[in-house]
Design a protein around this motif. Structure first.
Motif, PDB file in Angstrom:
ATOM      1  N   ASP A 159      -7.318 -10.561  11.554  1.00  0.00           N
ATOM      2  CA  ASP A 159      -6.009 -11.029  11.997  1.00  0.00           C
ATOM      3  C   ASP A 159      -5.397 -12.056  11.054  1.00  0.00           C
ATOM      4  N   VAL A 160      -6.199 -12.996  10.602  1.00  0.00           N
ATOM      5  CA  VAL A 160      -5.671 -14.103   9.804  1.00  0.00           C
ATOM      6  C   VAL A 160      -5.408 -13.694   8.361  1.00  0.00           C
ATOM      7  N   HIS A 161      -6.239 -12.808   7.817  1.00  0.00           N
ATOM      8  CA  HIS A 161      -6.108 -12.441   6.407  1.00  0.00           C
ATOM      9  C   HIS A 161      -5.481 -11.068   6.187  1.00  0.00           C
ATOM     10  N   GLY A 162      -5.096 -10.412   7.272  1.00  0.00           N
ATOM     11  CA  GLY A 162      -4.324  -9.184   7.139  1.00  0.00           C
ATOM     12  C   GLY A 162      -5.072  -8.003   6.571  1.00  0.00           C
ATOM     13  N   VAL A 163      -6.301  -7.797   7.017  1.00  0.00           N
ATOM     14  CA  VAL A 163      -7.065  -6.623   6.595  1.00  0.00           C
ATOM     15  C   VAL A 163      -7.483  -5.853   7.843  1.00  0.00           C
ATOM     16  N   SER A 164      -7.837  -4.593   7.666  1.00  0.00           N
ATOM     17  CA  SER A 164      -8.242  -3.790   8.806  1.00  0.00           C
ATOM     18  C   SER A 164      -9.554  -4.319   9.374  1.00  0.00           C
ATOM     19  N   LEU A 165      -9.799  -4.037  10.646  1.00  0.00           N
ATOM     20  CA  LEU A 165     -11.008  -4.551  11.290  1.00  0.00           C
ATOM     21  C   LEU A 165     -12.282  -4.014  10.654  1.00  0.00           C
ATOM     22  N   PRO A 166     -12.391  -2.713  10.335  1.00  0.00           N
ATOM     23  CA  PRO A 166     -13.608  -2.241   9.650  1.00  0.00           C
ATOM     24  C   PRO A 166     -13.826  -2.939   8.306  1.00  0.00           C
ATOM     25  N   LYS A 167     -12.745  -3.132   7.552  1.00  0.00           N
ATOM     26  CA  LYS A 167     -12.865  -3.816   6.266  1.00  0.00           C
ATOM     27  C   LYS A 167     -13.260  -5.265   6.470  1.00  0.00           C
ATOM     28  N   ALA A 168     -12.684  -5.903   7.485  1.00  0.00           N
ATOM     29  CA  ALA A 168     -13.025  -7.295   7.775  1.00  0.00           C
ATOM     30  C   ALA A 168     -14.494  -7.433   8.152  1.00  0.00           C
ATOM     31  N   GLY A 169     -15.015  -6.457   8.894  1.00  0.00           N
ATOM     32  CA  GLY A 169     -16.430  -6.498   9.245  1.00  0.00           C
ATOM     33  C   GLY A 169     -17.316  -6.489   8.025  1.00  0.00           C
ATOM     34  N   ALA A 170     -16.948  -5.673   7.032  1.00  0.00           N
ATOM     35  CA  ALA A 170     -17.734  -5.625   5.792  1.00  0.00           C
ATOM     36  C   ALA A 170     -17.576  -6.911   4.989  1.00  0.00           C
ATOM     37  N   LEU A 171     -16.350  -7.429   4.929  1.00  0.00           N
ATOM     38  CA  LEU A 171     -16.093  -8.647   4.153  1.00  0.00           C
ATOM     39  C   LEU A 171     -16.756  -9.876   4.769  1.00  0.00           C
ATOM     40  N   ALA A 172     -16.918  -9.862   6.086  1.00  0.00           N
ATOM     41  CA  ALA A 172     -17.484 -11.025   6.774  1.00  0.00           C
ATOM     42  C   ALA A 172     -18.993 -10.931   6.955  1.00  0.00           C
ATOM     43  N   ALA A 173     -19.613  -9.877   6.443  1.00  0.00           N
ATOM     44  CA  ALA A 173     -21.037  -9.652   6.690  1.00  0.00           C
ATOM     45  C   ALA A 173     -21.908 -10.777   6.138  1.00  0.00           C
ATOM     46  N   ILE A 174     -21.652 -11.187   4.901  1.00  0.00           N
ATOM     47  CA  ILE A 174     -22.484 -12.237   4.298  1.00  0.00           C
ATOM     48  C   ILE A 174     -22.263 -13.584   4.984  1.00  0.00           C
ATOM     49  N   PRO A 175     -21.016 -14.029   5.197  1.00  0.00           N
ATOM     50  CA  PRO A 175     -20.829 -15.272   5.945  1.00  0.00           C
ATOM     51  C   PRO A 175     -21.431 -15.230   7.346  1.00  0.00           C
ATOM     52  N   ALA A 176     -21.306 -14.090   8.023  1.00  0.00           N
ATOM     53  CA  ALA A 176     -21.895 -13.972   9.358  1.00  0.00           C
ATOM     54  C   ALA A 176     -23.407 -14.110   9.304  1.00  0.00           C
ATOM     55  N   ALA A 177     -24.021 -13.510   8.284  1.00  0.00           N
ATOM     56  CA  ALA A 177     -25.473 -13.617   8.129  1.00  0.00           C
ATOM     57  C   ALA A 177     -25.882 -15.063   7.891  1.00  0.00           C
ATOM     58  N   LEU A 178     -25.108 -15.781   7.070  1.00  0.00           N
ATOM     59  CA  LEU A 178     -25.435 -17.169   6.765  1.00  0.00           C
ATOM     60  C   LEU A 178     -25.312 -18.067   7.991  1.00  0.00           C
ATOM     61  N   VAL A 179     -24.174 -17.942   8.694  1.00  0.00           N
ATOM     62  CA  VAL A 179     -23.903 -18.853   9.817  1.00  0.00           C
ATOM     63  C   VAL A 179     -24.670 -18.453  11.064  1.00  0.00           C
ATOM     64  N   PHE A 180     -24.594 -17.189  11.431  1.00  0.00           N
ATOM     65  CA  PHE A 180     -25.149 -16.761  12.714  1.00  0.00           C
ATOM     66  C   PHE A 180     -26.560 -16.204  12.589  1.00  0.00           C
ATOM     67  N   GLY A 181     -26.829 -15.532  11.494  1.00  0.00           N
ATOM     68  CA  GLY A 181     -28.169 -15.001  11.300  1.00  0.00           C
ATOM     69  C   GLY A 181     -29.186 -16.080  11.001  1.00  0.00           C
ATOM     70  N   TYR A 182     -28.808 -17.003  10.088  1.00  0.00           N
ATOM     71  CA  TYR A 182     -29.729 -18.075   9.700  1.00  0.00           C
ATOM     72  C   TYR A 182     -29.413 -19.390  10.411  1.00  0.00           C
ATOM     73  N   GLY A 183     -28.151 -19.826  10.358  1.00  0.00           N
ATOM     74  CA  GLY A 183     -27.797 -21.114  10.949  1.00  0.00           C
ATOM     75  C   GLY A 183     -28.103 -21.213  12.426  1.00  0.00           C
ATOM     76  N   PHE A 184     -27.694 -20.198  13.188  1.00  0.00           N
ATOM     77  CA  PHE A 184     -27.947 -20.186  14.630  1.00  0.00           C
ATOM     78  C   PHE A 184     -29.157 -19.337  15.006  1.00  0.00           C
ATOM     79  N   ARG A 185     -29.957 -18.950  14.013  1.00  0.00           N
ATOM     80  CA  ARG A 185     -31.264 -18.323  14.207  1.00  0.00           C
ATOM     81  C   ARG A 185     -31.207 -16.952  14.886  1.00  0.00           C
ATOM     82  N   GLY A 186     -30.137 -16.214  14.622  1.00  0.00           N
ATOM     83  CA  GLY A 186     -30.040 -14.877  15.189  1.00  0.00           C
ATOM     84  C   GLY A 186     -31.070 -13.922  14.629  1.00  0.00           C
ATOM     85  N   PHE A 187     -31.339 -14.023  13.327  1.00  0.00           N
ATOM     86  CA  PHE A 187     -32.337 -13.150  12.713  1.00  0.00           C
ATOM     87  C   PHE A 187     -33.733 -13.426  13.274  1.00  0.00           C
ATOM     88  N   ALA A 188     -34.066 -14.693  13.459  1.00  0.00           N
ATOM     89  CA  ALA A 188     -35.379 -15.033  14.005  1.00  0.00           C
ATOM     90  C   ALA A 188     -35.540 -14.477  15.418  1.00  0.00           C
TER      91      ALA A 188
END
Length: 206
Positions: A159-188
């Motif tokens: 919504d904020v950067h004007g890209v399609s949702l599937p594309k946004a999901g791919a673009l946000a994958a690494i930040p999501a992994a860093l913040v939610f996967g590691y920071g909030f221990r989702g991967f663990a």
């Protein structure tokens, strides 16, 4: 990256009530919040929001005995308060801005009509909303919370950067992994549920 403006246009209201409304809105109407509540330079409400989420999540871990904080000078309560303060005041904002920088680098070649770094900071901050439950000692709850937070991040980037949702999901994958996967221990938590580790994943791909 740390731009602040005295009188930003739009953005969120201040105060505990506005904080609670933002939390509820991003959980049930994320597009509405990202479109109306994210404004250039108006980082303050987002940073407070993310800090509050981290505080609740870490305090939950302390109260349930999941956190193992160091004890200084034989004063466990003061030590816990100090570590919580450091996490909220220093670690969370620093991690938020570093992740926003990573997200911006990913967006530069792929989203020519993107918004600024300030808006990206706000998007990541509000996407943390479900992680207030990530401190509970239940791996399934943590996986659900961090998974939904990752979805919210993709919606916000879209919504904020004007890209399609599937594309946004791919673009946000690494930040999501860093913040939610590691920071909030989702991967663990996912590893606890499935019994799989990164070594297992790598071995299956090789």
């Amino acid at each position: 990256m740390t731009q602040w403006v005295e009188n930003p246009t739009g953005g969120r209201d201040r105060g505990p009530g506005a904080l609670a409304r933002a939390w509820a809105e991003v959980l049930v109407r994320p597009r509405r919040l990202f479109r109306s509540g994210v404004a250039p330079g108006d980082q303050a409400p987002g940073l407070v929001f993310a800090g509050t989420v981290v505080f609740v999540e870490e305090l939950t871990r302390v109260l349930t005995g999941a956190a193992a904080y160091p004890v200084f000078g034989g004063r466990p309560l003061a030590s816990t308060a100090l570590v919580l303060a450091l996490a909220v005041v220093f670690v969370a904002p620093a991690a938020l801005h570093l992740t926003a920088a990573v997200q911006t680098l990913i967006l530069i070649p792929t989203a020519p009509d993107r918004a600024g770094v300030s808006e990206t900071v706000q998007v990541i901050a509000y996407a943390t909303a479900p992680c207030v439950f990530a401190g509970l000692p239940f791996p399934l709850v943590r996986v659900a919370a961090t998974g939904y937070a990752s979805v919210l991040l993709a919606v916000g980037i879209s919504d904020v950067h004007g890209v399609s949702l599937p594309k946004a999901g791919a673009l946000a994958a690494i930040p999501a992994a860093l913040v939610f996967g590691y920071g909030f221990r989702g991967f663990a938590a996912l590893s606890t549920l499935t019994g799989l580790t990164w070594a297992d994943v790598v071995a299956s791909l090789s």
